[in-house]
Motif scaffolding. Sequence first.
Motif, PDB file in Angstrom:
ATOM      1  N   UNK A 168       0.888  -1.145  -0.004  1.00  0.00           N
ATOM      2  CA  UNK A 168       0.155  -0.116   0.038  1.00  0.00           C
ATOM      3  C   UNK A 168       0.918   1.328  -0.013  1.00  0.00           C
ATOM      4  N   UNK A 169       0.706   2.375  -0.815  1.00  0.00           N
ATOM      5  CA  UNK A 169       1.543   3.408  -1.082  1.00  0.00           C
ATOM      6  C   UNK A 169       1.109   4.219   0.237  1.00  0.00           C
ATOM      7  N   UNK A 170       2.102   4.769   0.699  1.00  0.00           N
ATOM      8  CA  UNK A 170       1.926   5.737   1.846  1.00  0.00           C
ATOM      9  C   UNK A 170       1.052   7.010   1.030  1.00  0.00           C
ATOM     10  N   UNK A 171       0.250   7.694   1.780  1.00  0.00           N
ATOM     11  CA  UNK A 171      -0.717   8.710   1.138  1.00  0.00           C
ATOM     12  C   UNK A 171       0.111   9.845   0.809  1.00  0.00           C
ATOM     13  N   UNK A 172       1.145  10.490   1.210  1.00  0.00           N
ATOM     14  CA  UNK A 172       1.813  11.607   0.949  1.00  0.00           C
ATOM     15  C   UNK A 172       2.534  11.241  -0.412  1.00  0.00           C
ATOM     16  N   UNK A 173       2.844   9.884  -0.516  1.00  0.00           N
ATOM     17  CA  UNK A 173       4.097   9.411  -1.485  1.00  0.00           C
ATOM     18  C   UNK A 173       3.351   8.805  -2.478  1.00  0.00           C
ATOM     19  N   UNK A 174       1.862   8.813  -2.711  1.00  0.00           N
ATOM     20  CA  UNK A 174       1.195   7.860  -3.538  1.00  0.00           C
ATOM     21  C   UNK A 174       1.565   8.095  -5.024  1.00  0.00           C
ATOM     22  N   UNK A 175       1.471   9.368  -5.324  1.00  0.00           N
ATOM     23  CA  UNK A 175       2.052   9.570  -6.897  1.00  0.00           C
ATOM     24  C   UNK A 175       3.434   8.813  -7.077  1.00  0.00           C
ATOM     25  N   UNK A 176       4.305   8.881  -6.305  1.00  0.00           N
ATOM     26  CA  UNK A 176       5.688   8.484  -6.590  1.00  0.00           C
ATOM     27  C   UNK A 176       5.456   7.021  -6.609  1.00  0.00           C
ATOM     28  N   UNK A 177       5.009   6.409  -5.508  1.00  0.00           N
ATOM     29  CA  UNK A 177       5.247   4.997  -5.225  1.00  0.00           C
ATOM     30  C   UNK A 177       4.173   4.050  -6.074  1.00  0.00           C
ATOM     31  N   UNK A 178       2.891   4.575  -6.130  1.00  0.00           N
ATOM     32  CA  UNK A 178       1.847   3.714  -6.843  1.00  0.00           C
ATOM     33  C   UNK A 178       2.310   3.246  -8.216  1.00  0.00           C
ATOM     34  N   UNK A 179       3.218   3.790  -9.056  1.00  0.00           N
ATOM     35  CA  UNK A 179       3.464   3.237 -10.249  1.00  0.00           C
ATOM     36  C   UNK A 179       4.456   2.067 -10.017  1.00  0.00           C
ATOM     37  N   UNK A 180       5.425   2.301  -8.970  1.00  0.00           N
ATOM     38  CA  UNK A 180       6.414   1.359  -8.611  1.00  0.00           C
ATOM     39  C   UNK A 180       5.660   0.044  -8.127  1.00  0.00           C
ATOM     40  N   UNK A 181       4.703   0.437  -7.325  1.00  0.00           N
ATOM     41  CA  UNK A 181       3.899  -0.763  -6.589  1.00  0.00           C
ATOM     42  C   UNK A 181       3.291  -1.526  -7.942  1.00  0.00           C
ATOM     43  N   UNK A 182       2.660  -0.985  -8.947  1.00  0.00           N
ATOM     44  CA  UNK A 182       2.027  -1.445  -9.881  1.00  0.00           C
ATOM     45  C   UNK A 182       2.903  -2.606 -10.610  1.00  0.00           C
ATOM     46  N   UNK A 183       4.155  -1.959 -10.909  1.00  0.00           N
ATOM     47  CA  UNK A 183       4.956  -2.631 -11.610  1.00  0.00           C
ATOM     48  C   UNK A 183       5.666  -3.839 -10.925  1.00  0.00           C
ATOM     49  N   UNK A 184       5.686  -3.765  -9.495  1.00  0.00           N
ATOM     50  CA  UNK A 184       6.386  -4.655  -8.753  1.00  0.00           C
ATOM     51  C   UNK A 184       5.378  -5.820  -8.427  1.00  0.00           C
ATOM     52  N   UNK A 185       3.953  -5.496  -8.267  1.00  0.00           N
ATOM     53  CA  UNK A 185       2.987  -6.512  -8.457  1.00  0.00           C
ATOM     54  C   UNK A 185       2.803  -7.233  -9.557  1.00  0.00           C
TER      55      UNK A 185
END
Length: 210
Positions: free
Chosen positions: A174-191
């Motif tokens: 789960x992306x930390x809320x304040x970092x969601x724009x930065x981390x969400x694409x990385x999480x999508x790729x990782x999953x």
Amino acid sequence: MLSREIQLEVNRGTMLPLMEEFYTIQGEGYHTGTAAYFIRIGGCDVGCHWCDVKESWNAELHPPTAIDLIVNNASKYSETVVVTGGEPLMWDMSALTKSLKSKNLKVHIETSGAYPLSGIWDWICLSPKKNKLPTETVYDNAHELKVIIFNKHDFIFAEEQAEKVNNNAILFLQPEWSKKEEMTPLIVEYVMKNPKWRISLQTHKYLNIP
């Protein structure tokens, strides 16, 4: 300063430092989108710098409340109750969960796992933190592992935690809320590369609900 009698009740778990209680939609993890009554217990010494309820940390700010009152309120609203915090396992959850179960309620907990497991739970969501790692009792019994991704190193931490949790636990990033724009694409790729993981989002914040 609590009276001796009240402190004994708190120690037994028959009174708990109640910060707030509310009926809403579960926004995160496996049960996203389902109605639940939330019981937020005060007190936490885990100290996550990105915690969005820091006001829950000091248990002394939240009045010890009889569990009978808490349970009666919960039973009016929902068949599912989520106990969260703070860190609820700082307190003995046995009496609260027994009373909730006596009302035929499904009882969930959201915990860092930093303290030994107490209580009877239908669902345990473990969200581990680096500065105070979970106890074996929570690793062994968690139904869901939800790791917050604040930076790239957290993917390594997530894999370390996945190795420690029981084999039946469902794995979420789960992306930390304040970092969601930065981390969400990385999480999508990782999953997509590591499909044992699922994505959790804080949908309640998108919906602007508690």
